[in-house]
Design an enzyme around this catalytic site. Structure first.
Site, PDB file in Angstrom:
ATOM      1  N   GLU A   1     133.007  55.750  63.369  1.00 15.85           N
ATOM      2  CA  GLU A   1     133.517  55.664  61.996  1.00 15.85           C
ATOM      3  C   GLU A   1     135.039  55.484  61.984  1.00 15.85           C
ATOM      4  O   GLU A   1     135.584  54.744  61.167  1.00 15.85           O
ATOM      5  CB  GLU A   1     133.132  56.938  61.234  1.00 15.85           C
TER       6      GLU A   1
ATOM      7  N   HIS B   1     135.023  63.884  72.567  1.00 13.10           N
ATOM      8  CA  HIS B   1     136.423  64.302  72.635  1.00 13.10           C
ATOM      9  C   HIS B   1     136.830  65.090  71.386  1.00 13.10           C
ATOM     10  O   HIS B   1     137.894  65.672  71.367  1.00 13.10           O
ATOM     11  CB  HIS B   1     137.378  63.125  72.910  1.00 13.10           C
ATOM     12  N   HIS B   2     135.964  65.116  70.390  1.00 11.02           N
ATOM     13  CA  HIS B   2     136.210  65.982  69.242  1.00 11.02           C
ATOM     14  C   HIS B   2     135.686  67.388  69.490  1.00 11.02           C
ATOM     15  O   HIS B   2     135.796  68.257  68.638  1.00 11.02           O
ATOM     16  CB  HIS B   2     135.528  65.411  68.001  1.00 11.02           C
TER      17      HIS B   2
ATOM     18  N   LYS C   1     146.101  45.128  71.973  1.00 11.84           N
ATOM     19  CA  LYS C   1     146.298  44.562  70.644  1.00 11.84           C
ATOM     20  C   LYS C   1     147.754  44.698  70.212  1.00 11.84           C
ATOM     21  O   LYS C   1     148.360  43.750  69.729  1.00 11.84           O
ATOM     22  CB  LYS C   1     145.418  45.294  69.634  1.00 11.84           C
TER      23      LYS C   1
ATOM     24  N   ARG D   1     144.642  73.793  61.132  1.00 14.98           N
ATOM     25  CA  ARG D   1     144.361  72.994  59.945  1.00 14.98           C
ATOM     26  C   ARG D   1     143.404  73.772  59.035  1.00 14.98           C
ATOM     27  O   ARG D   1     142.837  74.787  59.432  1.00 14.98           O
ATOM     28  CB  ARG D   1     143.750  71.646  60.339  1.00 14.98           C
TER      29      ARG D   1
ATOM     30  N   HIS E   1     139.009  65.557  49.428  1.00 18.35           N
ATOM     31  CA  HIS E   1     140.014  64.596  49.871  1.00 18.35           C
ATOM     32  C   HIS E   1     139.536  63.826  51.110  1.00 18.35           C
ATOM     33  O   HIS E   1     139.529  62.596  51.123  1.00 18.35           O
ATOM     34  CB  HIS E   1     141.325  65.331  50.153  1.00 18.35           C
TER      35      HIS E   1
ATOM     36  N   THR F   1     143.253  49.012  72.828  1.00 16.96           N
ATOM     37  CA  THR F   1     144.096  49.259  71.652  1.00 16.96           C
ATOM     38  C   THR F   1     145.542  48.882  71.965  1.00 16.96           C
ATOM     39  O   THR F   1     146.217  48.228  71.166  1.00 16.96           O
ATOM     40  CB  THR F   1     143.994  50.735  71.225  1.00 16.96           C
TER      41      THR F   1
ATOM     42  N   SER G   1     146.213  40.840  62.160  1.00 15.05           N
ATOM     43  CA  SER G   1     146.141  39.642  62.996  1.00 15.05           C
ATOM     44  C   SER G   1     146.161  38.359  62.173  1.00 15.05           C
ATOM     45  O   SER G   1     146.467  37.291  62.687  1.00 15.05           O
ATOM     46  CB  SER G   1     144.871  39.667  63.862  1.00 15.05           C
TER      47      SER G   1
ATOM     48  N   TYR H   1     136.790  53.925  64.127  1.00 12.78           N
ATOM     49  CA  TYR H   1     137.079  52.519  64.421  1.00 12.78           C
ATOM     50  C   TYR H   1     136.569  51.599  63.329  1.00 12.78           C
ATOM     51  O   TYR H   1     137.126  50.523  63.103  1.00 12.78           O
ATOM     52  CB  TYR H   1     136.553  52.145  65.812  1.00 12.78           C
TER      53      TYR H   1
ATOM     54  N   SER I   1     124.579  51.856  51.234  1.00 10.81           N
ATOM     55  CA  SER I   1     125.456  50.792  50.733  1.00 10.81           C
ATOM     56  C   SER I   1     126.134  50.061  51.889  1.00 10.81           C
ATOM     57  O   SER I   1     126.104  48.833  51.980  1.00 10.81           O
ATOM     58  CB  SER I   1     126.495  51.423  49.801  1.00 10.81           C
ATOM     59  N   SER I   2     126.720  50.830  52.809  1.00  8.55           N
ATOM     60  CA  SER I   2     127.426  50.206  53.930  1.00  8.55           C
ATOM     61  C   SER I   2     126.479  49.468  54.858  1.00  8.55           C
ATOM     62  O   SER I   2     126.818  48.416  55.395  1.00  8.55           O
ATOM     63  CB  SER I   2     128.182  51.264  54.730  1.00  8.55           C
TER      64      SER I   2
ATOM     65  N   ASP J   1     128.963  31.639  49.278  1.00  4.72           N
ATOM     66  CA  ASP J   1     128.716  33.026  48.870  1.00  4.72           C
ATOM     67  C   ASP J   1     128.255  33.779  50.100  1.00  4.72           C
ATOM     68  O   ASP J   1     128.220  33.222  51.207  1.00  4.72           O
ATOM     69  CB  ASP J   1     127.656  33.124  47.752  1.00  4.72           C
TER      70      ASP J   1
ATOM     71  N   HIS K   1     133.053  59.232  65.523  1.00  2.00           N
ATOM     72  CA  HIS K   1     134.083  58.467  66.203  1.00  2.00           C
ATOM     73  C   HIS K   1     133.980  56.966  65.962  1.00  2.00           C
ATOM     74  O   HIS K   1     134.975  56.332  65.638  1.00  2.00           O
ATOM     75  CB  HIS K   1     134.225  58.768  67.684  1.00  2.00           C
TER      76      HIS K   1
ATOM     77  N   TRP L   1     135.120  67.609  55.588  1.00  2.00           N
ATOM     78  CA  TRP L   1     134.393  66.336  55.624  1.00  2.00           C
ATOM     79  C   TRP L   1     133.414  66.312  56.782  1.00  2.00           C
ATOM     80  O   TRP L   1     132.565  65.426  56.884  1.00  2.00           O
ATOM     81  CB  TRP L   1     135.360  65.147  55.687  1.00  2.00           C
TER      82      TRP L   1
END
Ligand code: HEM
Ligand SMILES: [Cu+2]
Ligand SMILES: [Cu+2]
Lengths: 323, 566
Positions: B262, B309-310, B338, B457, B83, B335, B275, B264, B176-177, B112, B260, B146
């Site tokens: 990732e 921070h993780h 925004k 968790r 998941h 943040t 926006s 964002y 790919s990315s 294109d 991290h 994950w």
């Protein structure tokens, strides 16, 4: 060229709208804002102080570091509640007030530098306050106090890692230092012993850790196989047990009682069942427990030694051949 | 500025098919058209979203009651691994690339992407990554989450090849990315319409620019990390094995140095969609264009500096804890800026409550909660209580579902008319939003309390203590309400493809160039690309048409204003 300059003259007139807005609506807005702010602050504080332990705040009540974390959490919660209500309030207000109606014309405002600077500074101030509060409370959370006078008599604990190490020790250096070792799927606790007592003769226990009240207990946490995380919520935060590293925490319990927790870092299939508990007893009772445990271990060791010697003898005398 | 009276051509949409549109599945497999690739991205990633959703529901059934035995521990662990990995690597990150593929060239007035063939390769690598990963279902799916922390992910503790499938997924979707990111960057840098300076770049394009830069910075780190893990697993290198001079914490640092940013990468394009949508439906320019663009860039910079921070609960020196608390606080500021700017955009507008707007407003209201709980987690002593509990599960879903998913749905409702030429049903869209919004909050708000109640968790079961049983039941019920909401949009999409009201080129009277072309656009997008004079070129076009013809002519019909009836 800024996007603003690219606009037609009609828009430029609109650019001045923020100033007009500030005048025309200033008074009502300020009153609404003050009211909302006061209500939110009160609500936030009421929530934070009166909250039931498990709905809105972390568990606490076992040890002063857990209580301090709880207080810090409540301060953050109060600030958060104010911001939450403020922003959601303005959002809902604008949605209701400014929905499309006949003849309503949208104000062509493109921004307002003063406002922009204002809320950036506002957010910064809030966060600076939170940082200062955290620093002020950090000592009490990170550094253990001395044991009480009537606590269990504990020796001075060696630092494992030199002067620069970050392990918490009480000011007088005395604590009951227990080694906590995470292994799939259990916790092993090794109690302190005199120097040069071999490892297998030290008092050790699994799952339930018995500790004296009124005594500072420091934990050196590591892991045997994969990473685990030591966590008894009412005794303070969680600290990862990582193979090859030693992590530290402490607690000091005032009243006898049982405190439960469980491993908090995924360690495999039975991670959910890797429970732990701490049973706090009066220092005198702890002394009896520790001595009994020590005797038991010595007897077991002696028994094992005897058995091993017997086995060795049996091996030495050739067994009679069966006829 | 240009004198108004000089005779200038009245802008009109002209776009002719250069050749008859190819049809049949071969034309899709061989296409290099950014719009077709975009659609393939969107459809594929949405299918993965539904797969990930089914996995989530299975987990929620298991957790619906204490000591439940619906799933075995190994199935449960496989499910959250599938998941989480699916949602991150096969849904949110690539669906943003899907939107960008379709709309970025249109929004900047290009015909294109810069490298169309590379673009096709990006898509096929993504699909390959998904297939390799889900292939593991036929032998032994990964069970390490994950994050695949070492040593749990080492060959000693995860001997089956599930982790290897996970590693290959990271590599394939990563390449790919990366290719996609380079392509977006090159396209934005080189192919903007005449007059489109950096100050006139649509905010969605700004967000994709920063998304691309973050991908280029972060992906090589995870690619290196999983390669080390692969050699540890198969060639005994021991990079993450403390008994061989390696270190399990090295994995955590490398993973989160990628992980991290990732986060964002997953949310910034969503910010971009919001926006774009808000000003269109508030009929008001975006408030603080420069502040929003600048905060996007600031967030990206700070996102590289907050990874530990993780890891507040790992053995860490106090200075490390303090540094990462402060840097995480800092990232909360742009943040917040925004959010303030979005609310100010609505302020004194004339807000039309169309489905895209409703999803955007829903986004603001719940993303705010995710942002605020993020500050709790940044205060490291508080994090010591909250990390690795359901509080974090709640936080991350408020950011990823309340944030990214709601923004994605806003994007689907906003751009579906452009992609298909038909409107999505409004009333069904609103029902879908209602179910999703309520279901989402019922599922995840209570999870904060579950975490505060002491539930970690990634546990397949929990005892019947405290209020865990009732809280978890509430959460499980909520997840099914949420699923109904998502299902309604799926039905809406399928239905509207056939019976949706014809959209015309510009049903929303929007601001950006993708609406200056027929819906759906022909292969070459535009015959004539209008000169861009502001951040809202379509407003300029409409104004110019009105000025030159004396009437406020609509470019195309405006059926969006008349509610399609089911
Ligand atoms: C559609 C409704 C969703 C539901 C009901 C749901 C439910 C869950 C559940 C039950 C877990 C496992 C918690 C645990 O055992 O620790 C989980 C984990 C997770 N979810 Fe979701 N989820 C949903 C959507 C999403 C979406 C859209 C995303 C991402 C964009 C997402 C990202 C994650 C991640 C990253 C994890 C952590 C996986 C891990 O621990 O390795 N979820 N979710
Ligand atoms: Cu565990
Ligand atoms: Cu992070």
């Amino acid at each position: 060229m800024t996007p603003e300059e690219g606009q037609g003259a009609d828009d430029r007139r609109m650019n001045r709208m923020p100033a007009a807005l500030a005048c025309a609506h200033a008074r009502t807005r300020r009153r609404v804002f003050t009211l909302a702010f006061a209500a939110a602050l009160l609500g936030g504080l009421a929530l934070a102080t009166g909250a039931s332990a498990d709905l809105l705040t972390p568990e606490s009540g076992g040890s002063s570091n857990a209580d301090d974390i709880d207080t810090l959490y409540k301060i953050v919660l109060a600030v958060a509640t104010v911001i939450f209500i403020g922003v959601e309030g303005v959002l809902v207000y604008s949605l209701v007030k400014f929905r499309a109606k006949k003849h309503a014309v949208a104000a062509q405002i493109r921004g307002n530098t003063r406002l922009e600077i204002g809320w950036t500074l506002g957010a910064t101030v809030v966060l600076v306050v939170l940082a200062v509060v955290t620093f002020a409370m950090l000592g009490g959370i990170r550094t253990p106090p001395n044991s009480d006078k009537d606590g269990f008599a504990t020796p001075v604990v060696d630092n494992i890692r030199g002067a620069s190490a970050f392990q918490p020790r009480p000011p007088n250096g005395r604590s009951l230092n227990i080694k906590v070792n995470g292994q799939r799927y259990s916790w092993r606790y090794t109690y302190p012993a005199k120097a040069n007592v071999p490892e297998q003769q030290k008092v050790a226990a699994y799952v339930e850790m018995v500790v004296p009240t009124k005594t500072t207990v420091t934990l050196d946490i590591d892991a045997q196989d994969v990473a685990h995380s030591w966590w008894i919520p009412a005794l303070g935060g969680k600290f990862d047990a990582v193979p090859g590293h030693t992590n530290f925490t402490w607690f000091k319990i005032d009243k006898p009682g049982v405190y439960r927790g469980q491993c908090a870092e995924l360690c495999g299939r039975n991670h959910a069942d890797m429970v732990a508990q701490v049973r706090a007893v009066e220092p005198a009772e702890f002394k009896t427990w520790l001595e009994a445990k020590k005797r038991e271990i010595d007897e077991n060791n002696a028994g094992a030694l005897k058995r091993r010697e017997a086995d060795a003898k049996a091996a030495a005398t050739p067994a009679k051949e069966a006829p | 500025m240009a004198a108004v009276d000089t005779p200038v051509r009245i802008p009109e949409i002209t776009a002719h098919d250069v050749a008859p549109e190819a049809t049949g599945w071969v034309s899709w497999v061989t296409t290099t058209d950014h719009k077709r690739i975009g659609i393939m991205y969107l459809v594929t990633t949405f299918v993965f979203f539904l797969l990930g959703g089914v996995e989530a529901l299975l987990m929620r059934i298991q957790l619906g009651a204490p000591d439940n035995t619906f799933l075995t521990p190994s199935t449960y662990n496989a499910l959250f691994t599938l998941h989480g990995t699916t949602m991150v690597f096969l849904f949110v990150v690539p669906i943003m690339a899907g939107f960008a593929n379709y709309f970025l060239p249109l929004m900047i007035g290009a015909r294109d992407m810069a490298f169309p063939k590379l673009n096709a390769l990006s898509y096929w690598l993504l699909l390959a990554g998904g297939i390799v990963f889900y292939g593991s279902l036929f032998f032994s799916p990964p069970e390490a989450g994950w994050t695949s922390y070492a040593p749990l992910s080492s060959s000693a503790f995860s001997p089956t090849s599930g982790i290897d499938a996970w590693i290959f997924l990271i590599h394939l979707t990563g390449i790919s990315s990366l290719l996609g990111a380079i392509n977006f960057y090159a396209t934005i840098a080189n192919m903007r319409a005449p007059g489109m300076g950096w100050g006139r770049l649509p905010l969605f394009v700004w967000s994709i620019l920063v998304y691309a830069i973050l991908l280029i910075l972060a992906l090589p780190v995870i690619a290196g990390a999983v390669t080390l893990l692969l050699t540890d697993r198969h060639f005994g290198t021991g990079f993450f094995d403390q008994s061989q001079g390696g270190d399990p914490l090295l994995w955590q640092h490398l993973f989160w140095f990628f992980g991290h940013p990732e986060v964002y990468i997953m949310i910034l394009p969503g910010f971009g969609i919001i926006s774009e949508v808000l000003p269109v439906f508030a009929r008001k320019p975006i408030f603080g264009y420069k502040a929003i663009a600048a905060s996007t860039v600031t967030i990206a910079f700070l996102a590289m500096l907050v990874w530990a921070h993780h890891m507040f609960a790992t053995p860490s020196a106090t200075i490390v804890l303090v540094f990462f608390m402060i840097s995480s606080f800092l990232i909360a500021i742009p943040t917040g800026v925004k959010i303030f700017n979005w609310v100010a955009t609505l302020w004194r507008g004339t807000i039309e409550f169309k489905t895209p707007l409703i999803f955007s407003v829903g986004f603001i209201s719940v993303f705010l909660i995710g942002g605020i709980t993020g500050v709790f987690l940044a205060v490291f002593p508080v994090d010591w209580q909250l990390t690795d509990t359901y509080f974090v599960v709640a936080h991350l879903h408020y950011v990823l579902v309340g944030g990214s998913v709601f923004a994605i749905f806003a994007g689907i409702y906003y751009w579906f008319p452009k992609m298909t030429g038909r409107m999505l049903g409004e009333s069904m869209g609103k029902w879908s939003f209602g179910f999703m919004y309520i279901g989402f909050n019922v599922t995840f708000l209570i999870q904060h309390a579950i975490g505060l109640d002491g539930m970690p968790r990634r546990v397949y079961e929990y005892p019947d203590v405290g209020n865990l049983a009732i809280y978890n039941l509430i959460s499980t019920v909520g997840s099914f309400i949420l699923a109904i909401g998502i299902g309604l949009t799926v039905v809406n999409v399928v239905r509207s493809l056939k019976v949706g009201v014809k959209a015309g080129p510009d049903p929303w009277k929007a601001n950006t160039l993708e609406w200056f072309t027929p819906s759906p656009p022909p292969v070459n997008n535009f015959d004539i690309i209008p000169r861009v004079r502001s951040v809202e070129p379509m407003k300029d076009v409409r104004r110019q048409v009105a000025r030159q013809t004396g009437v406020a002519v609509e470019l195309g019909a405006d059926p969006a204003m008349s509610e399609p009836r089911a």
